[in-house]
Design a protein around this motif. Structure first.
Motif, short mmCIF file in Angstrom:
data_model
loop_
_atom_site.label_atom_id
_atom_site.label_comp_id
_atom_site.label_asym_id
_atom_site.label_seq_id
_atom_site.Cartn_x
_atom_site.Cartn_y
_atom_site.Cartn_z
N GLU A 23 0.86 -1.18 0.00
CA GLU A 23 0.00 0.00 0.00
C GLU A 23 0.89 1.23 0.00
OE1 GLU A 23 -3.26 0.11 -0.16
OE2 GLU A 23 -3.89 -1.93 0.37
N LYS A 48 -1.61 8.17 0.21
CA LYS A 48 -1.76 9.21 1.22
C LYS A 48 -2.62 8.71 2.38
CE LYS A 48 -2.38 13.43 -0.66
NZ LYS A 48 -1.14 14.21 -0.60
N GLY A 49 -2.28 9.14 3.58
CA GLY A 49 -3.10 8.83 4.75
C GLY A 49 -2.99 7.39 5.25
N ASN A 50 -2.03 6.64 4.78
CA ASN A 50 -1.95 5.22 5.16
C ASN A 50 -1.62 4.98 6.63
OD1 ASN A 50 -2.68 4.31 2.68
ND2 ASN A 50 -0.62 3.77 2.00
N ILE A 51 -0.84 5.88 7.22
CA ILE A 51 -0.46 5.69 8.63
C ILE A 51 -1.71 5.66 9.53
CG2 ILE A 51 0.51 7.03 10.58
CD1 ILE A 51 2.84 5.76 9.46
N ASN A 90 -4.56 4.77 8.77
CA ASN A 90 -5.47 3.72 8.35
C ASN A 90 -4.82 2.33 8.47
OD1 ASN A 90 -7.91 2.83 7.30
ND2 ASN A 90 -7.16 2.87 5.18
N LEU A 91 -3.74 2.29 9.23
CA LEU A 91 -2.92 1.08 9.30
C LEU A 91 -3.71 -0.17 9.69
CD1 LEU A 91 -0.09 -0.03 8.97
CD2 LEU A 91 0.30 0.45 11.38
N THR A 144 9.45 5.50 7.11
CA THR A 144 9.01 6.89 7.26
C THR A 144 9.87 7.83 6.42
OG1 THR A 144 10.37 7.01 9.25
CG2 THR A 144 8.02 6.61 9.57
N ASP A 169 3.19 5.78 3.63
CA ASP A 169 2.31 6.95 3.62
C ASP A 169 3.05 8.09 2.93
OD1 ASP A 169 0.82 9.25 4.24
OD2 ASP A 169 0.05 8.32 6.08
N ASP A 208 2.34 11.12 2.55
CA ASP A 208 2.41 12.37 3.32
C ASP A 208 3.54 12.34 4.34
OD1 ASP A 208 0.26 13.51 1.98
OD2 ASP A 208 -1.19 12.54 3.31
#
Ligand SMILES: [Zn+2]
Length: 353
Positions: free
Chosen positions: A15, A18-21, A23-24, A119, A153, A155
Motif C-alpha cells: 500500500e 496518502k493517509g496510510n499511517i 489507516n494502518l 518513514t 504513507d 504524506d
C-alpha cells in the motif's frame, strides 16, 4: 538437474498512498492477526505512535508491546527477538533504515510476518530481504526475509527531511551502473545475469527518471520513487543477490563507510559514486547527470563538503570489498580512470572539495 524456474517471495500487502499511517489497522486486516508487536525508530513514536496504536486497536487487533529500536547490534537484536511473547503473530517496524532492518531480522529469527513501514525513502532496504546490522561494531548485510507487507504513507515521506529523498534518488539511479556492471561480469564469464531481475531493475529506474515533476515533494514523484525502490527489493529477491541494484558504485560507498568517521547517507554516497562510475563506463552519463541535477541532488551534495581524496581512496578500496565480483571497478585501468574523473570532472569539482 537444473531447475528451470524459481520461486520467490513477494509482499502480500503493498500500500503506497496518502493517509496510510492513520489507516494502518484496516490495511493489515488481510493478515487476520490477533496480536502484533510494533517497533519504532528513534523519535518516530513521538510522531506517529498514537495514531498508529489507535488505528490498530480500532481494527480489533491487540498490541502486545510497543518498543523503540535504538541498537542495531546483531547479538542484541537476536536476544530481543526471543523475548517476544509466543502469541505475537506479526511484527511491525516503523521508521528509517535502522528500525526496518532490526524488525526485519527479528521477524526472520521468529518466523513471523514482517510489516515494513518506512518513514523516509533513503534506500531500498524497506523492501529488500537483507538486513543491515552491526557485528562487532562493523556494519554488515545479513540475509533475512522479504517483508510480508510494505505500507508507505506518501504524506509522511513528504514530511521527511530532503536528504532522505535525495538518498533514495541516489540509491535508485544506481540501478543503471549496477546493471551495466552485472552484464560486464557476465560478458567476462564470471557470472550469469538473471534476465527477469534485470528487466525489473531497469523498469524501476527508467519509470522513475522519466517522471515529470516540479518539486521532489510532488505526490507523483514520491510515489514513483517508493514504487521503484520497492521493485528493487523484488529484483534482488529474484536474483537471490543484490547485483540487480548494487554494483561498483555500491562498493565505493561501502568503502567510504569503512573509513569515514561520519559517512553520509547510503544513497547520497551511492548517487555520487553512480555519477563517477557512469563516466567510467561511458554509459547513460547524460541521463544520470540530468536526474541528479534537476532534482537538486548535486546542489545538496555540494553543501556536505565531501572530499575528492576520500572518493579516490574509496575507489582504490572498492574491489576488495567484494573480491568475488567482477565489476568495472575491479579492473586496474578503470580505478585509475575513476580517480582521474574525480580530479578533473567539472561537476565533481563543484560538489566535492
Ligand atoms: Zn543501496
Amino acid at each position: 538437474m537444473i531447475e528451470v524456474t524459481h520461486k520467490i517471495s513477494i509482499p502480500s500487502i503493498l500500500e503506497v498512498g496518502k493517509g496510510n499511517i492513520g489507516n494502518l489497522g484496516q490495511l493489515i486486516k488481510k493478515g487476520m492477526f490477533k496480536k502484533i508487536a510494533i517497533y519504532f525508530g528513534e523519535g518516530i513514536y513521538e510522531l506517529f505512535g498514537e495514531i498508529i496504536e489507535k488505528s490498530v486497536r480500532e481494527a480489533g487487533i491487540e498490541i502486545s508491546n510497543v518498543a523503540a529500536v535504538t541498537n542495531i547490534d546483531f547479538q542484541e537484536v537476536a536476544v530481543k527477538a526471543f523475548e517476544i511473547p509466543n502469541d505475537v503473530e506479526a511484527l511491525i517496524g516503523v521508521g528509517g533504515g535502522k528500525a526496518i532492518d532490526v524488525v526485519k531480522y527479528m521477524s526472520f529469527l521468529r518466523k513471523l510476518p514482517f510489516i515494513s513501514i518506512p518513514t523516509s525513502t533513503s534506500n531500498d532496504g524497506f523492501s529488500s530481504a537483507g538486513a543491515s546490522l552491526t557485528l562487532n561494531g562493523r556494519r554488515m548485510s545479513i540475509p533475512a526475509k522479504t517483508p510480508y507487507g510494505i505500507i508507505v504513507d506518501i504524506d509522511v515521506i513528504k514530511g521527511a527531511p530532503e536528504k532522505f529523498i535525495y538518498s533514495g534518488v541516489g540509491d535508485l539511479v544506481s540501478n543503471i551502473t549496477a546493471i551495466y556492471d552485472w552484464k560486464f561480469e557476465e560478458d567476462n564469464n564470471k557470472t550469469t545475469v538473471d534476465d527477469f531481475a534485470v528487466m525489473i531493475s531497469k523498469k524501476a529506474v527508467n519509470s522513475f527518471v522519466r517522471t515529470e515533476f516540479k518539486s521532489i515533494r510532488d505526490d507523483l514523484f514520491l510515489k514513483e520513487l517508493v514504487d521503484s525502490l520497492t521493485m528493487n527489493g523484488i529484483a534482488m529477491e529474484i536474483a537471490g543477490n543484490s547485483s540487480p541494484a548494487s554494483g561498483s558504485e555500491h562498493l565505493i560507498s561501502h568503502a567510504l563507510d569503512k573509513f569515514l568517521e561520519n559517512p553520509e547517507l547510503h544513497g547520497v554516497q551511492v548517487g555520487i559514486a553512480t555519477y563517477i562510475m557512469a563516466n567510467v563506463q561511458q554509459h547513460r552519463v547524460s541521463r544520470i547527470t540530468k536526474i541528479l541535477s534537476s532534482t537538486g541532488f548535486f546542489d545538496y551534495v555540494s553543501t556536505l563538503k565531501m572530499k575528492k581524496s576520500d572518493f579516490k581512496k574509496a575507489v582504490e578500496m572498492a574491489k576488495d570489498i567484494k573480491p568475488n565480483r567482477y565489476t568495472y571497478i575491479h579492473i586496474d585501468k578503470n580505478i585509475e580512470l575513476a580517480k582521474k574523473i574525480i580530479d578533473e570532472n567539472e561537476i565533481l569539482s563543484k560538489i566535492l572539495i
